[in-house]
Design an enzyme around this catalytic site. Sequence first.
Site, PDB file in Angstrom:
ATOM      1  N   SER A  69       2.152  -7.983  43.090  1.00  0.00           N
ATOM      2  CA  SER A  69       3.445  -8.626  42.806  1.00  0.00           C
ATOM      3  C   SER A  69       4.380  -7.592  42.204  1.00  0.00           C
ATOM      4  CB  SER A  69       3.226  -9.756  41.795  1.00  0.00           C
ATOM      5  OG  SER A  69       4.455 -10.179  41.250  1.00  0.00           O
ATOM      6  N   TYR A  74      -0.064 -12.526  33.703  1.00  0.00           N
ATOM      7  CA  TYR A  74       0.180 -12.416  35.151  1.00  0.00           C
ATOM      8  C   TYR A  74       0.565 -10.986  35.521  1.00  0.00           C
ATOM      9  CZ  TYR A  74       1.987 -13.480  39.812  1.00  0.00           C
ATOM     10  OH  TYR A  74       2.203 -13.501  41.170  1.00  0.00           O
TER      11      TYR A  74
HETATM   12  N1  LIG Z   1       5.252 -16.730  45.597  1.00  0.00           N
HETATM   13  C1  LIG Z   1       5.635 -15.600  45.039  1.00  0.00           C
HETATM   14  O1  LIG Z   1       6.826 -15.420  44.706  1.00  0.00           O
HETATM   15  C2  LIG Z   1       4.650 -14.504  44.802  1.00  0.00           C
HETATM   16  C3  LIG Z   1       5.153 -13.249  44.448  1.00  0.00           C
HETATM   17  C4  LIG Z   1       4.266 -12.206  44.220  1.00  0.00           C
HETATM   18  C5  LIG Z   1       2.915 -12.403  44.378  1.00  0.00           C
HETATM   19  N2  LIG Z   1       2.447 -13.645  44.716  1.00  0.00           N
HETATM   20  C6  LIG Z   1       1.013 -13.800  44.867  1.00  0.00           C
HETATM   21  O2  LIG Z   1       0.735 -14.349  46.138  1.00  0.00           O
HETATM   22  C7  LIG Z   1      -0.529 -15.012  46.090  1.00  0.00           C
HETATM   23  C8  LIG Z   1      -0.381 -16.390  46.696  1.00  0.00           C
HETATM   24  O3  LIG Z   1       0.458 -17.159  45.843  1.00  0.00           O
HETATM   25  P1  LIG Z   1       1.439 -18.283  46.378  1.00  0.00           P
HETATM   26  O4  LIG Z   1       2.805 -17.888  46.004  1.00  0.00           O
HETATM   27  O5  LIG Z   1       1.136 -18.600  47.787  1.00  0.00           O
HETATM   28  O6  LIG Z   1       1.031 -19.475  45.401  1.00  0.00           O
HETATM   29  P2  LIG Z   1       0.322 -20.893  45.678  1.00  0.00           P
HETATM   30  O7  LIG Z   1       1.099 -21.633  46.715  1.00  0.00           O
HETATM   31  O8  LIG Z   1       0.127 -21.500  44.346  1.00  0.00           O
HETATM   32  O9  LIG Z   1      -1.073 -20.493  46.324  1.00  0.00           O
HETATM   33  C9  LIG Z   1      -2.100 -19.938  45.564  1.00  0.00           C
HETATM   34  C10 LIG Z   1      -3.357 -19.938  46.409  1.00  0.00           C
HETATM   35  O10 LIG Z   1      -4.415 -19.341  45.653  1.00  0.00           O
HETATM   36  C11 LIG Z   1      -5.538 -20.189  45.707  1.00  0.00           C
HETATM   37  N3  LIG Z   1      -6.361 -20.084  44.506  1.00  0.00           N
HETATM   38  C12 LIG Z   1      -5.969 -20.147  43.200  1.00  0.00           C
HETATM   39  N4  LIG Z   1      -7.031 -20.060  42.383  1.00  0.00           N
HETATM   40  C13 LIG Z   1      -8.125 -19.924  43.191  1.00  0.00           C
HETATM   41  C14 LIG Z   1      -9.507 -19.796  42.956  1.00  0.00           C
HETATM   42  N5  LIG Z   1     -10.029 -19.796  41.707  1.00  0.00           N
HETATM   43  N6  LIG Z   1     -10.346 -19.686  44.016  1.00  0.00           N
HETATM   44  C15 LIG Z   1      -9.849 -19.683  45.276  1.00  0.00           C
HETATM   45  N7  LIG Z   1      -8.551 -19.806  45.573  1.00  0.00           N
HETATM   46  C16 LIG Z   1      -7.701 -19.938  44.536  1.00  0.00           C
HETATM   47  C17 LIG Z   1      -4.984 -21.588  45.864  1.00  0.00           C
HETATM   48  O11 LIG Z   1      -5.945 -22.420  46.510  1.00  0.00           O
HETATM   49  P3  LIG Z   1      -6.783 -23.601  45.815  1.00  0.00           P
HETATM   50  O12 LIG Z   1      -5.996 -24.098  44.653  1.00  0.00           O
HETATM   51  O13 LIG Z   1      -6.962 -24.593  46.922  1.00  0.00           O
HETATM   52  O14 LIG Z   1      -8.076 -22.959  45.429  1.00  0.00           O
HETATM   53  C18 LIG Z   1      -3.810 -21.347  46.793  1.00  0.00           C
HETATM   54  O15 LIG Z   1      -4.233 -21.369  48.146  1.00  0.00           O
HETATM   55  C19 LIG Z   1      -0.955 -15.021  44.619  1.00  0.00           C
HETATM   56  O16 LIG Z   1      -1.865 -13.977  44.377  1.00  0.00           O
HETATM   57  C20 LIG Z   1       0.352 -14.751  43.882  1.00  0.00           C
HETATM   58  O17 LIG Z   1       0.155 -14.176  42.627  1.00  0.00           O
HETATM   59  C21 LIG Z   1       3.281 -14.684  44.929  1.00  0.00           C
END
Ligand SMILES: NC(=O)c1ccc[n+]([C@@H]2O[C@H](COP(=O)([O-])OP(=O)(O)OC[C@H]3O[C@@H](n4cnc5c(N)ncnc54)[C@H](OP(=O)(O)O)[C@@H]3O)[C@@H](O)[C@H]2O)c1
Length: 263
Positions: A144, A157
Amino acid sequence: MNKHTRKLAFLTGASSGIGQALAPQLAARGYDLVLAARRVDSLEQVKRDIAARFAQCGVEVLALDVTRYADVQSAIAETARSHGGLDLVIANAGVGSTGPVGSGRFAEDLAVIETNVIGAMATIDAAVSLFRAQNRGQIAVISSVAAFRGLPGAASYSASKAAIAVYADAARVELHGTPVRVTTLFPGYIDTPINQDMKSRPFLIGVEDGARIIADLIERGVQTSTVPVYPWNLVGRLVRVLPTGILARAAKGSMPSGASEKG
Ligand SMILES: NC(=O)c1ccc[n+]([C@@H]2O[C@H](COP(=O)([O-])OP(=O)(O)OC[C@H]3O[C@@H](n4cnc5c(N)ncnc54)[C@H](OP(=O)(O)O)[C@@H]3O)[C@@H](O)[C@H]2O)c1
């Protein structure tokens, strides 16, 4: 799955947000998919959506909690064993943090580190071990822009995303000269449930755009990149050198009390 003509990708965090949108992008690029997360119902929905759009794409869903580290390692090894190999592993699963240091949220911070750092390390470690044995493969790590500076309201984070980026960097150096590639991506704000409560989401992009850019960068095999590349490549550099006072003032204007600043 047709392992002779299509590649195979193992994607964590595929039940929501970036992972959910990335799955069809990978399907369109010729990957069969193993979709992993805790919420199997959501994974089944992603699988149905892909089946409706990409009849030729083989999809399996896998209930996996990345904080069950031994399960992560055996899931990757078993997937490769049953399919005769694996081409791409994406460490995408992650959670956010929601408050300043010292505000009674240590248990939450611990979960952030267990998921975003140790869960991702378990994923990368298993993938490197497999890919060394196969002598091919690609690992993509979703860090990120929060890794570039300790962001107020999102200390754990930011720390987690910096830690996993540095871990992946070491793996990349270790694998230099082998056919195994490590791609580390630094997304800015992408519209997903992880940040939908936040007051300020600068340079926000939609999740479909974000997933397409991520898939393109993975396909190109880049070593590191922000997502989107511009403006975060420039903003990322600026954020690293901003004086503390300016960062503190900017954060005051954009953070509701107790909310996080994570991208
Ligand atoms: N959206 C942004 O702006 C952004 C920016 C930079 C980086 N990111 C990164 O991108 C990645 C995806 O995030 P997102 O934005 O798509 O958020 P999200 O919609 O909340 O998705 C998070 C995903 O991670 C999974 N997850 C969380 N804890 C888990 C665990 N203990 N075991 C297995 N799976 C787990 C969740 O699945 P379950 O709850 O079904 O397990 C879900 O599929 C993350 O690493 C986040 O930090 C996001």
